[in-house]
Design a protein around this motif. Structure first.
Motif, PDB file in Angstrom:
ATOM      1  N   UNK A  21    -100.164 -16.017   8.108  1.00  0.00           N
ATOM      2  CA  UNK A  21     -99.678 -14.966   7.225  1.00  0.00           C
ATOM      3  C   UNK A  21     -99.126 -13.794   8.024  1.00  0.00           C
ATOM      4  N   UNK A  22     -98.031 -14.064   8.727  1.00  0.00           N
ATOM      5  CA  UNK A  22     -97.356 -13.045   9.524  1.00  0.00           C
ATOM      6  C   UNK A  22     -95.997 -13.605   9.924  1.00  0.00           C
ATOM      7  N   UNK A  23     -95.058 -12.702  10.216  1.00  0.00           N
ATOM      8  CA  UNK A  23     -93.711 -13.101  10.623  1.00  0.00           C
ATOM      9  C   UNK A  23     -93.724 -13.469  12.108  1.00  0.00           C
ATOM     10  N   UNK A  24     -94.216 -14.658  12.391  1.00  0.00           N
ATOM     11  CA  UNK A  24     -94.223 -15.146  13.765  1.00  0.00           C
ATOM     12  C   UNK A  24     -94.149 -16.663  13.755  1.00  0.00           C
ATOM     13  N   UNK A  25     -93.738 -17.197  14.890  1.00  0.00           N
ATOM     14  CA  UNK A  25     -93.765 -18.635  15.111  1.00  0.00           C
ATOM     15  C   UNK A  25     -94.483 -18.882  16.425  1.00  0.00           C
ATOM     16  N   UNK A  26     -95.445 -19.795  16.401  1.00  0.00           N
ATOM     17  CA  UNK A  26     -96.217 -20.149  17.595  1.00  0.00           C
ATOM     18  C   UNK A  26     -95.830 -21.558  18.022  1.00  0.00           C
ATOM     19  N   UNK A  27     -95.438 -21.696  19.303  1.00  0.00           N
ATOM     20  CA  UNK A  27     -95.037 -22.979  19.870  1.00  0.00           C
ATOM     21  C   UNK A  27     -95.927 -23.313  21.068  1.00  0.00           C
ATOM     22  N   UNK A  65     -86.033  -9.812  18.092  1.00  0.00           N
ATOM     23  CA  UNK A  65     -87.300 -10.531  18.156  1.00  0.00           C
ATOM     24  C   UNK A  65     -87.984 -10.243  19.499  1.00  0.00           C
ATOM     25  N   UNK A  66     -89.260 -10.568  19.542  1.00  0.00           N
ATOM     26  CA  UNK A  66     -90.077 -10.345  20.738  1.00  0.00           C
ATOM     27  C   UNK A  66     -90.845 -11.633  21.022  1.00  0.00           C
ATOM     28  N   UNK A  67     -91.206 -11.849  22.273  1.00  0.00           N
ATOM     29  CA  UNK A  67     -91.952 -13.054  22.627  1.00  0.00           C
ATOM     30  C   UNK A  67     -93.114 -12.708  23.542  1.00  0.00           C
ATOM     31  N   UNK A  68     -94.195 -13.450  23.354  1.00  0.00           N
ATOM     32  CA  UNK A  68     -95.303 -13.452  24.324  1.00  0.00           C
ATOM     33  C   UNK A  68     -95.498 -14.900  24.757  1.00  0.00           C
ATOM     34  N   UNK A  74     -88.348 -22.089  31.540  1.00  0.00           N
ATOM     35  CA  UNK A  74     -89.617 -22.385  32.203  1.00  0.00           C
ATOM     36  C   UNK A  74     -89.442 -23.666  33.007  1.00  0.00           C
ATOM     37  N   UNK A  75     -89.805 -23.619  34.287  1.00  0.00           N
ATOM     38  CA  UNK A  75     -89.790 -24.802  35.145  1.00  0.00           C
ATOM     39  C   UNK A  75     -91.196 -25.014  35.681  1.00  0.00           C
ATOM     40  N   UNK A  76     -91.731 -26.205  35.507  1.00  0.00           N
ATOM     41  CA  UNK A  76     -93.092 -26.497  35.937  1.00  0.00           C
ATOM     42  C   UNK A  76     -93.140 -26.809  37.429  1.00  0.00           C
ATOM     43  N   UNK A  77     -94.094 -26.179  38.113  1.00  0.00           N
ATOM     44  CA  UNK A  77     -94.365 -26.492  39.516  1.00  0.00           C
ATOM     45  C   UNK A  77     -95.506 -27.502  39.632  1.00  0.00           C
ATOM     46  N   UNK A  78     -96.287 -27.630  38.568  1.00  0.00           N
ATOM     47  CA  UNK A  78     -97.402 -28.590  38.485  1.00  0.00           C
ATOM     48  C   UNK A  78     -97.509 -29.006  37.025  1.00  0.00           C
ATOM     49  N   UNK A  79     -98.442 -29.882  36.706  1.00  0.00           N
ATOM     50  CA  UNK A  79     -98.737 -30.122  35.295  1.00  0.00           C
ATOM     51  C   UNK A  79     -99.086 -28.782  34.657  1.00  0.00           C
ATOM     52  N   UNK A  80     -98.530 -28.502  33.485  1.00  0.00           N
ATOM     53  CA  UNK A  80     -98.697 -27.175  32.893  1.00  0.00           C
ATOM     54  C   UNK A  80     -98.689 -27.262  31.372  1.00  0.00           C
ATOM     55  N   UNK A  81     -99.329 -26.266  30.757  1.00  0.00           N
ATOM     56  CA  UNK A  81     -99.365 -26.144  29.300  1.00  0.00           C
ATOM     57  C   UNK A  81     -99.178 -24.672  28.958  1.00  0.00           C
ATOM     58  N   UNK A  82     -98.279 -24.381  28.004  1.00  0.00           N
ATOM     59  CA  UNK A  82     -97.929 -23.003  27.661  1.00  0.00           C
ATOM     60  C   UNK A  82     -97.882 -22.819  26.161  1.00  0.00           C
ATOM     61  N   UNK A  83     -98.166 -21.588  25.731  1.00  0.00           N
ATOM     62  CA  UNK A  83     -97.952 -21.158  24.363  1.00  0.00           C
ATOM     63  C   UNK A  83     -96.851 -20.103  24.357  1.00  0.00           C
ATOM     64  N   UNK A  84     -96.041 -20.104  23.294  1.00  0.00           N
ATOM     65  CA  UNK A  84     -94.998 -19.096  23.103  1.00  0.00           C
ATOM     66  C   UNK A  84     -95.091 -18.561  21.684  1.00  0.00           C
ATOM     67  N   UNK A  85     -95.204 -17.247  21.566  1.00  0.00           N
ATOM     68  CA  UNK A  85     -95.230 -16.550  20.276  1.00  0.00           C
ATOM     69  C   UNK A  85     -93.886 -15.855  20.099  1.00  0.00           C
ATOM     70  N   UNK A  86     -93.151 -16.189  19.031  1.00  0.00           N
ATOM     71  CA  UNK A  86     -91.918 -15.497  18.664  1.00  0.00           C
ATOM     72  C   UNK A  86     -92.280 -14.548  17.529  1.00  0.00           C
ATOM     73  N   UNK A  87     -92.167 -13.227  17.789  1.00  0.00           N
ATOM     74  CA  UNK A  87     -92.732 -12.206  16.918  1.00  0.00           C
ATOM     75  C   UNK A  87     -91.663 -11.233  16.419  1.00  0.00           C
ATOM     76  N   UNK A  88     -91.913 -10.692  15.235  1.00  0.00           N
ATOM     77  CA  UNK A  88     -91.035  -9.643  14.712  1.00  0.00           C
ATOM     78  C   UNK A  88     -91.220  -8.362  15.532  1.00  0.00           C
TER      79      UNK A  88
END
Length: 238
Positions: free
Chosen positions: A166-172, A190-193, A224-238
């Motif tokens: 319940x917010x104007x964001x998208x989480x990937x 837009x803003x991202x974390x 984003x370029x991986x230097x090792x096995x990696x896992x990331x989250x991206x928040x696209x925010x108002x």
């Protein structure tokens, strides 16, 4: 210390708040509990990212929340959840939980295993309005859907099988192998974390590793370029 480059501010993982009890080892990206830093009170609607490791058989006894969207992203182990809505679930890697605290909800979270630790990210998001009806969702997002691409996990509309928040964001989320890359076009206004959950990567040439977070407030193409096995989250925010 927060480092910066053009349009991007880096929050290094080693600068986060840290608490360690016998059963809990937790790093706080933003102010939380006894950790207070007026320079790091959240980012846009994103209020909390706690990087928690919970010892076998231990956990958080029943406690209450109000007017917050709480997302649990599992990295290792299994977490047992019970709440005042009558929900009883075990959450495992690949599964994501969204709990709307709304007018009030009580829940407990315990390591489901007596042998193995739990590693998770707990995320709090300020809702677009107060007084929502409490609710719960949990879904599996197979690693194949995240490998080498951004997979939508949650947004306001629940698109593409995502959770509803319940917010104007998208989480990937994405999972990368060494030398794999993904891009994301952040639109004007837009803003991202970006939170590095595991591994080592570069973001627009900036080296980052597990625990680091990045704030972006300009229209940019993020690579984003991986230097090792990696896992990331991206928040696209108002």
């Amino acid at each position: 210390m927060t480092q910066s480059m053009t349009g991007i501010r880096v929050r290094k993982g080693y600068d986060r708040g840290h608490v360690q009890f016998g059963w809990l080892d937790s790093y706080h990206t933003f102010s939380f509990g006894n950790y207070y830093d007026p320079q790091h009170m959240g980012f846009r609607a994103l209020r909390v990212i706690n990087d928690d490791r919970i010892a076998p058989g231990a956990g958080f006894p029943t406690h209450g929340h109000r007017d917050m969207e709480i997302i649990t992203y599992m990295l290792e182990g299994s977490l047992e959840h019970k709440d005042s809505l009558g929900t009883g679930e075990v959450i495992r890697p690949g599964e994501v939980q969204r709990m709307t605290a709304g007018t009030g909800i009580a829940h407990s979270e315990f390591n489901h295993s007596q042998d193995d630790p739990v590693h998770l990210l707990q995320i709090w998001i300020l809702p677009e309005r107060q007084g929502l009806e409490p609710g719960y969702e949990q879904k599996l997002f197979p690693v194949e859907e995240k490998r080498g691409q951004w997979r939508l996990l949650a947004d306001r509309e629940g698109r593409d099988g995502a959770l509803t928040v319940h917010q104007d964001l998208s989480l990937y989320a994405t999972v990368l192998q060494p030398a794999e890359s993904v891009t994301y076009d952040l639109k004007l206004g837009r803003h991202a974390w970006i939170q590095i959950a595991s591994g080592i990567v570069t973001l627009n040439g900036e080296p980052l590793r597990a625990g680091d977070g990045v704030a972006v407030s300009e229209a940019l193409t993020l690579e984003v370029i991986a230097e090792s096995d990696a896992e990331l989250l991206l928040f696209d925010l108002a």
